[in-house]
Design a protein around this motif. Structure first.
Motif: not given
Length: 230
Positions: A10, A13-16, A6-8, A18
């Motif tokens: 933390t 969390t599941y930051t999208l 994930a682009r995080s 790319q």
């Protein structure tokens, strides 16, 4: 074994992600007598498009390291739509830079037409050229299946009756293409297995005592293509 990204930084969390993000890599390294820091090969999974909820387009990228190098280079890519590309798969295109006089279209069955110019030769830089512009012979770099396509043209009034490919100094079996009538342009296409080190060329034939004719240089009609299939 699973790789996830994930682009995080933390947890939970599941930051999208790319397009082109690397999701995971399998690396292969070997001791070179000094350290173990250079890759011999890698397999990477990457995002191959725009990701969204329940939509994760991906690709696999396979890389190997050439002899004399310490850096892996992409050799094969499987895209999200299933298309496979091989940027260093061997491919050759040759032609004539000028007309060729004195070609024996009557005998010399194992002697090829001399294509004296390499138009394109797709290969890794660590490989030597597989084509000899002095003899018109291609030498198979590895054992496998190859596609051979060639064409020859003359405007001297001589009619070609057939053509074949040469193989290790002789006439290749099962490769004759015969014209129903005499033609000024003769072509041939074959898919064959070649052992590494085998030599191949193209021989247009006219017969009828035509032992010294002129082959006409033409980007449209006098050329040879060789593609390594696998």
């Amino acid at each position: 074994m699973q790789f996830a990204k994930a682009r995080s930084n933390t947890p939970g969390t599941y930051t999208l992600v790319q397009s082109d993000d690397t999701l995971g890599t399998i690396s292969f390294l070997g001791a070179d007598g000094t350290d173990m820091a250079n890759y011999a090969a890698t397999i990477k999974a990457e995002v191959d498009g725009t990701a969204a909820s329940n939509d994760m387009p991906g690709r696999l990228v396979f890389s190997t390291t050439s002899d004399g190098s310490g850096t892996a280079t992409e050799r094969m890519r499987i895209r999200n739509n299933g298309l496979v590309t091989k940027p260093y798969q061997y491919y050759l295109l040759v032609d004539r830079s000028s007309d060729l006089g004195g070609y024996d279209a009557n005998g010399s069955f194992g002697t090829p037409l001399i294509f004296n110019r390499i138009v394109t030769e797709q290969k890794d830089s660590s490989m030597s050229s597989a084509f000899n512009t002095s003899t018109g012979l291609f030498t198979a770099p590895v054992s496998g299946v190859y596609q051979l396509i060639a064409s020859a043209y003359n405007i001297s009034g001589v009619s070609f009756t057939q053509s074949w490919f040469t193989y290790n100094g002789g006439r290749m079996s099962y490769s004759d293409w015969v014209a129903a009538t005499g033609v000024a342009i003769v072509q041939n296409s074959q898919i064959v297995y070649l052992a590494a080190g085998s030599t191949v060329g193209y021989h247009p034939h006219a017969g009828g005592g035509n032992s010294s004719i002129t082959i006409t240089a033409s980007a449209n009609h006098t050329w040879m293509r060789i593609t390594f299939i696998g």
